[in-house]
Design a protein around this motif. Structure first.
Motif, short mmCIF file in Angstrom:
data_model
loop_
_atom_site.label_atom_id
_atom_site.label_comp_id
_atom_site.label_asym_id
_atom_site.label_seq_id
_atom_site.Cartn_x
_atom_site.Cartn_y
_atom_site.Cartn_z
N SER A 65 0.84 -1.20 0.00
CA SER A 65 0.00 0.00 0.00
C SER A 65 0.87 1.25 0.00
CB SER A 65 -0.89 0.03 1.22
OG SER A 65 -1.72 -1.08 1.24
N ASP A 185 -5.77 -0.39 -4.61
CA ASP A 185 -5.21 -0.93 -3.37
C ASP A 185 -6.19 -1.93 -2.76
OD1 ASP A 185 -3.81 -1.51 -1.15
OD2 ASP A 185 -3.83 0.52 -0.29
N GLU A 186 -5.96 -3.20 -3.02
CA GLU A 186 -6.82 -4.28 -2.54
C GLU A 186 -8.30 -3.94 -2.73
OE1 GLU A 186 -5.68 -6.46 0.75
OE2 GLU A 186 -3.70 -5.59 0.94
MG LIG Z 1 -2.34 -2.47 2.25
#
Ligand SMILES: [Mg+2]
Ligand SMILES: Nc1ncnc2c1ncn2[C@@H]1O[C@H](COP(=O)(O)OP(=O)(O)OP(=O)(O)O)[C@@H](O)[C@H]1O
Lengths: 266, 438
Positions: A65, A185-186
């Protein structure tokens, strides 16, 4: 193929527009970042060419991240150089805003603006940053909402939508700025299994149109289907990167092997 | 042996049941009574005791209020009328004091031939409030709201129209300076110029300009000095000015306290803590007494204006903390999403952060406003004639010496109506801004 791939469309993926050009989209050189005294990113070197679809994976806390958040300066790096679309990220606020308006970002928790309708969420940045006239911004927004298949929700508020729908709105909201690069991000890890597919489908369509994408995700099926490069990070470093097929079938580093065995469950 | 009963496993419904009304004990008034008042023996006893208490209080208060005497010129007269009507020492109110002195309670010593001016100012205020508090007004209406403070000032204090107009010119200078300079020299230079130029204008050019214009074209209303203001008019002026000024100042302080810029941050923190840490009454005495030592001799700095400034500062410190709570309650993701879309600080605050933070802070903000409005009664201690001050003055006259309940009931009721109204508005606004379950 492994069962992690079940979330990805069974259909054939159209690869005609998935072309990687020689033009550099993102250049990260020898970048280091610390949180206080904690060395979270170490000597990161990464060149992303236009049209690439990169999947970043790695254990929790490895700095995935943080890496993509450095690319649009949600986090500040302390050493090295990051150049996005020819603009170097320094403390110059003008450059930062310029980069941010060219780079779309989709978050794990959607981060839609709950006090605005779906349509207003999508038109806000074009109107206030790009100075697009309201009517035109709304047309663009409806176009992208149709693309993510929820035009009928345009006048609702985010709180009234399911998680998968919210994430698709978040993608549409980014697309409305006509970004040249998208960061994820995910995007699916806060979603129930049945909603993951609808979000991945949207991302696959985006890839088919030739968008430059960096995705932090543990959806290995997605990685195998659309990524042209998989990056494995651990302890703030890029440990291994390769084409998906090689990466999954023939991992070199022990850390990668361990990680893959854990995530693919065998 | 199987691990389930053969009969319980398989079940197929043959026909669907239609909807039915609930049993009578479960609906309407009966249900409500049973659930809320008589759900158990203890509850039933408490209900009966409470009913008796309510009856007891009302049986004394209501006759006192309802049979109150409206027509009399002094307390002695009032008592004579009462003795005649209800017999010696009956307990009834003497509302006649309100009938006799309501003008003073409302307007203080404002000249009675000009009562229409404050009344008109109230009308202007209510009209101006519409576009601010409620949506659905035409867009241009907001311009009337923007002009209304000047109009109200003119109506209340009078004087030439040039004073307020010249002040408006100062604001226009600020806006024009910002628009011209921000493009050429950047936002910071433009912002500074838009603050400094108007202040210079007001300090040095505004006075002479206004006098010159007034001499050339003397249009205006008769001037009424602040000393004549009193009663609810005074409370309203201080309260409304304090409320409208403290909200923006409080928001700025809250943002300042959150800022990464060292100086701005520390100045905001110091301001908030110092203002909040000292009782309002001390600040009011400061305004009325101490400032005279610091101001150059001969300056005539209106006491009411000083009080308004102090009350505004005081309330804004509270508002700042309430808004800071709202800002802190927003998830970091909101800031990040705004940043990631390329919105600059001002826009992300204005469009994303503040609307949400203020919405969260509505109860606290209105709470502060209500407190501020009621605290205006403290000005009685520095010699301003607010309703409490006037009631003291009325009770000091020979006519009304010895009366107090009636005056305080009236004052309390008016304050209650205003504060209750604000509370209701805040509830309405919260419901209106509700957007789905988060
Ligand atoms: Mg992360
Ligand atoms: N704002 C911060 N301040 C201090 N430490 C932080 C901060 N943000 C992240 N970290 C630390 O930096 C490390 C990397 O965090 P990061 O969020 O980049 O990991 P990640 O690879 O994305 O993990 P995950 O898969 O759990 O999302 C973690 O150890 C985390 O605790």
């Amino acid at each position: 193929m492994t069962d992690a791939a079940t979330n990805v469309a069974e259909r054939e993926i159209d690869r005609t527009q998935m072309q990687v050009s020689d033009e550099v989209a993102i250049q990260v050189e020898n970048m280091n970042k610390w949180f206080g005294t904690f060395h979270v990113l170490r000597d990161i070197d990464l060149t992303v060419y236009r049209g690439e679809r990169i999947v970043v994976c790695g254990p929790s806390g490895s700095g995935k991240s943080t890496l993509i958040r450095c690319i649009n300066r949600l986090e500040e790096h302390q050493q090295g150089k990051i150049v996005v679309d020819g603009i170097e990220l320094t403390s110059d606020l003008k450059n930062i805003d310029k980069v941010r308006s060219e780079v779309g970002m989709v978050f794990q928790h959607f981060n839609l603006f709950p006090h605005l309708t779906i349509l207003e969420n999508c038109t806000l940045a074009p109107i206030w940053v790009r100075k697009t006239p309201k009517r035109e911004a709304e047309e663009i927004a409806m176009h992208f909402l149709e693309k993510v298949k929820i035009p009928e929700q345009a006048l609702k508020y985010p709180g009234q939508l399911s998680g998968g729908q919210q994430q698709r709105v978040a993608i549409a909201r980014s697309l409305c700025m006509k970004p040249r690069i998208m960061l994820f991000d995910e995007p699916t890890s806060a979603l129930d299994p049945e909603m993951i597919k609808e979000v991945l489908d949207t991302m696959i369509e985006l890839a088919e149109e030739g968008m430059t994408m960096i995705c932090v995700t543990h959806e290995m099926g997605f990685a195998q289907a659309v990524a042209n490069r998989v990056i494995f990070m651990d302890a703030g470093q890029i440990v291994e990167q390769n084409e998906p097929k090689e990466f999954f079938n023939n991992p070199q580093s022990d850390r990668t092997k361990l990680f893959l065995s854990q995530i693919l469950g065998h | 042996m199987s691990d389930t009963h053969a009969q319980t496993v398989r079940f197929v419904r043959q026909e669907m049941m239609p909807e039915r009304a609930p049993p009578i004990r479960e609906a309407g008034a009966v249900k409500w009574l049973r659930e809320n008042l008589f759900s158990s023996w203890l509850n039933a006893i408490l209900t009966l005791v409470s009913l008796y208490a309510v009856y007891y209080i009302l049986s004394h208060v209501l006759p006192w209020m309802v049979f109150g005497i409206w027509d009399a010129n002094s307390l002695t007269e009032c008592r004579a009328v009462r003795d005649e009507l209800y017999g010696e020492n009956a307990s009834v109110a003497c509302w006649a004091v309100l009938a006799d002195r309501w003008q003073q309670l409302m307007f203080g010593f404002y000249p009675s031939e000009f009562y229409w001016r404050p009344v008109l100012a109230v009308v202007v205020f209510l009209v101006a409030l519409g576009p601010i508090l409620f949506s659905g007004f035409p867009r241009q209406a907001i311009w009337f709201s923007a002009a209304s403070p000047f109009l109200m000032y003119l109506l209340l204090w009078g004087g030439t129209i040039w004073g307020p107009l010249v002040v408006i010119v100062g604001f226009v200078i600020g806006v024009v300076a910002f628009q011209l300079l921000a493009k050429v020299a950047g936002n910071i230079v433009g912002g500074l110029a838009s603050i400094i130029l108007p202040i210079l204008f007001w300090l040095f050019a505004a006075g002479p300009l206004a006098s010159a214009l007034a001499a050339a074209l003397p249009i205006g209303l008769t001037f009424v000095p602040s000393d004549d203001f009193g009663g609810f008019m005074l409370s309203f002026i201080i309260g409304i000015a304090g409320i409208t000024l403290s909200l923006p100042l409080g928001i700025l302080l809250a943002l300042g306290r959150q800022s990464d810029l060292f100086i701005i941050n520390k100045v905001s923190v110091a301001f908030i803590e110092i203002i909040r840490g000292v009782p309002l009454i001390v600040w009011l005495f400061t305004a009325s007494l101490l400032l005279n030592y610091f101001l150059p001799p001969g300056t005539n700095f209106d006491l009411m204006l000083r009080v308004i400034i102090m009350v505004t500062f005081f309330a804004s410190a509270y508002i700042a903390e309430v808004v800071r709570g709202g800002l802190a309650a927003l998830p970091r993701g909101q800031y990040e999403a705004a940043d990631a879309l390329g919105l600059d600080y001002a826009k992300s605050m204005r469009l994303i952060i503040l609307p949400q933070a203020l919405k969260i802070s509505i109860p606290g903000i209105v709470n502060t406003f209500i407190g501020l409005f009621k605290d205006t009664t403290l000005v009685v201690f520095i010699g301003l004639l607010d309703p409490i001050g006037l009631s003291n003055a009325i009770r000091a006259t020979t006519d009304w010496n010895g009366i107090y309940w009636e005056l305080f009931v009236f004052i309390g009721l008016l304050f209650f109506i205003c504060c209750f109204g604000m509370g209701r508005y805040s509830l309405w606004l919260e419901r209106k801004l509700q957007t789905g379950h988060r």
